[in-house]
Scaffold this active site. Structure first.
Site, mmCIF file in Angstrom:
data_model
loop_
_atom_site.group_PDB
_atom_site.id
_atom_site.type_symbol
_atom_site.label_atom_id
_atom_site.label_comp_id
_atom_site.label_asym_id
_atom_site.label_seq_id
_atom_site.Cartn_x
_atom_site.Cartn_y
_atom_site.Cartn_z
ATOM 1 N N LYS A 173 -22.402 -11.536 -3.570
ATOM 2 C CA LYS A 173 -21.727 -11.802 -2.288
ATOM 3 C C LYS A 173 -20.205 -12.016 -2.402
ATOM 4 C CE LYS A 173 -24.244 -11.163 0.199
ATOM 5 N NZ LYS A 173 -24.800 -9.765 0.306
ATOM 6 N N HIS A 216 -24.103 -8.153 -12.142
ATOM 7 C CA HIS A 216 -23.981 -9.558 -11.723
ATOM 8 C C HIS A 216 -24.239 -10.486 -12.917
ATOM 9 C CE1 HIS A 216 -23.638 -8.652 -7.522
ATOM 10 N NE2 HIS A 216 -24.905 -8.435 -7.265
ATOM 11 N N SER A 238 -22.364 -16.562 2.725
ATOM 12 C CA SER A 238 -22.815 -15.174 2.735
ATOM 13 C C SER A 238 -24.171 -15.051 2.027
ATOM 14 C CB SER A 238 -21.757 -14.311 2.030
ATOM 15 O OG SER A 238 -22.151 -12.965 1.983
HETATM 16 P P1 A3P Z 1 -20.181 -11.723 4.544
HETATM 17 O O1 A3P Z 1 -21.641 -12.006 4.407
HETATM 18 O O2 A3P Z 1 -19.337 -12.960 4.458
HETATM 19 O O3 A3P Z 1 -19.850 -10.908 5.746
HETATM 20 P P2 A3P Z 1 -21.595 -8.133 -1.911
HETATM 21 O O4 A3P Z 1 -21.309 -6.692 -1.731
HETATM 22 O O5 A3P Z 1 -21.071 -8.701 -3.184
HETATM 23 O O6 A3P Z 1 -23.045 -8.421 -1.684
HETATM 24 O O7 A3P Z 1 -20.777 -8.929 -0.805
HETATM 25 C C1 A3P Z 1 -21.115 -8.834 0.564
HETATM 26 C C2 A3P Z 1 -20.021 -9.501 1.364
HETATM 27 O O8 A3P Z 1 -18.838 -8.661 1.335
HETATM 28 C C3 A3P Z 1 -20.421 -9.667 2.833
HETATM 29 O O9 A3P Z 1 -19.744 -10.850 3.269
HETATM 30 C C4 A3P Z 1 -19.807 -8.400 3.427
HETATM 31 O O10 A3P Z 1 -19.625 -8.463 4.820
HETATM 32 C C5 A3P Z 1 -18.469 -8.364 2.669
HETATM 33 N N1 A3P Z 1 -17.837 -7.038 2.738
HETATM 34 C C6 A3P Z 1 -18.358 -5.848 2.405
HETATM 35 N N2 A3P Z 1 -17.505 -4.862 2.677
HETATM 36 C C7 A3P Z 1 -16.388 -5.435 3.191
HETATM 37 C C8 A3P Z 1 -15.140 -4.922 3.678
HETATM 38 N N3 A3P Z 1 -14.860 -3.636 3.722
HETATM 39 N N4 A3P Z 1 -14.222 -5.825 4.130
HETATM 40 C C9 A3P Z 1 -14.482 -7.152 4.106
HETATM 41 N N5 A3P Z 1 -15.661 -7.684 3.678
HETATM 42 C C10 A3P Z 1 -16.592 -6.827 3.210
#
Ligand code: A3P
Length: 307
Positions: free
Chosen positions: A45, A100, A130
């Site tokens: 996340k 991870h 998140s």
């Molecule tokens: P949120 O749940 O706070 O919205 P991962 O890919 O490591 O699982 O992380 C997911 C998080 O990154 C989510 O956060 C997601 O919305 C955010 N995320 C993914 N793409 C993004 C982008 N282009 N800009 C900003 N946040 C992004």
């Protein structure tokens, strides 16, 4: 491979059995890195999917053909997940990999390697919120009872993939042992994406023209990625990821934690953070520029710098 209720414990850390086996985890710890590999490393996340999209686009000079045609896990596989060997045997060219895993589990495999390691970190309060919502949608993670319970599990390092504190500290404090290492934060990407993309492109020795940079920014914006089924996980069946519970591309904000944390929880977090990070010089951006001191729920939050 459903195994939605299975948890694999490997070197004391829990991993969802839907994606991991003892064999797949051992495969990762013995991974044969190539000098041309790029490895994205994150605690869950922290913006993993965003960085996968940026590097994919960078390699395609800003053209979205790959990012709109191939799911992120097939173009940047997690080396510890069970399908990785199949994906890699079917792919060509320099590899983009994701993990991870904590540093200790990859230290041997990375020893002496010239692979480029890109560590992406995010402020842990936003990671926690998140992750909490992700547990609601991802059927392969045990459903979190309540936010207070989830907060305690996070602070005690009892969630899948282990402790955020250990992850970020161990990777960054051992960066000197890795020949090619770059540290990037979610917040710097959010606040100045062009600068962050340039920083990554220099590290990967992948120069970009102005127009290519502009295209990358467009395709990897939150709104564009939210609609892209190759990164928003809507390709995964509802039985495994229930998008009615939460969206994968949920908010994409800095400082969203203020809408969930109570003052008391914030104090508790800050106390644990201060003690666990006392030996670290890392700093994080906790609030969106211009963010107000009151959360939407009307709960006042102490705005104080964390050191
Ligand atoms: P949120 O749940 O706070 O919205 P991962 O890919 O490591 O699982 O992380 C997911 C998080 O990154 C989510 O956060 C997601 O919305 C955010 N995320 C993914 N793409 C993004 C982008 N282009 N800009 C900003 N946040 C992004």
């Amino acid at each position: 491979m459903a195994r939605l209720d299975v948890t694999e414990t490997f070197h004391g850390i829990m991993f969802p059995g839907h994606l991991h086996t003892q064999d797949s985890l051992s495969y990762a710890t013995d991974f044969k890195f190539q000098d041309t590999d790029t490895l994205i490393v994150t605690y869950p996340k922290s913006g993993t999917t965003w960085m996968q999209e940026i590097v994919t686009l960078m390699r395609c000079k800003g053209h979205p053909e790959t990012s709109k045609a191939k799911p992120n896990w097939a173009r940047a596989p997690w080396i510890e997940q069970h399908y990785c060997p199949d994906v890699l045997s079917a792919s060509q060219g320099p590899r983009l990999l994701t993990t991870h895993l904590p540093y200790q589990l990859l230290a041997n495999a990375l020893h002496g390697s010239k692979a480029k390691v890109l560590y992406l970190a995010r402020n842990p309060k936003d990671v926690l919120v998140s992750y909490y919502h992700f547990h609601k949608m991802a059927k392969f993670l045990s459903a979190s009872e309540s936010f207070p319970g989830f907060l305690s599990a996070f602070l005690n390092g009892k969630l899948h993939y282990g402790s955020w504190f250990d992850h970020v500290k161990d990777w960054t404090s051992n960066s000197k042992n890795i020949q090619n290492f770059l540290y990037v934060t979610y917040e710097e990407m959010w606040m100045d994406l062009p600068r962050s993309v340039q920083k990554v492109s220099q590290f990967l020795v992948c120069p970009l023209l102005e127009e290519e940079l502009t295209n990358i920014q467009k395709v990897c914006s939150f709104n564009s990625m939210k609609e892209n089924s190759m990164v928003n996980y809507t390709l995964i069946s509802q039985d495994i990821m229930d998008h009615s519970k939460s969206r994968f591309m949920r908010k994409g904000e800095i400082g969203d934690w203020v809408n969930t944390f109570s003052m008391e929880q914030n104090r508790k977090f800050d106390d644990v953070y201060a003690s666990k990070m006392a030996d670290s010089s890392l700093t994080f951006v906790w609030y969106k520029p211009g963010q107000e001191t009151f959360s939407k729920s009307g709960m006042e939050i102490d705005i104080k710098p964390l050191t």
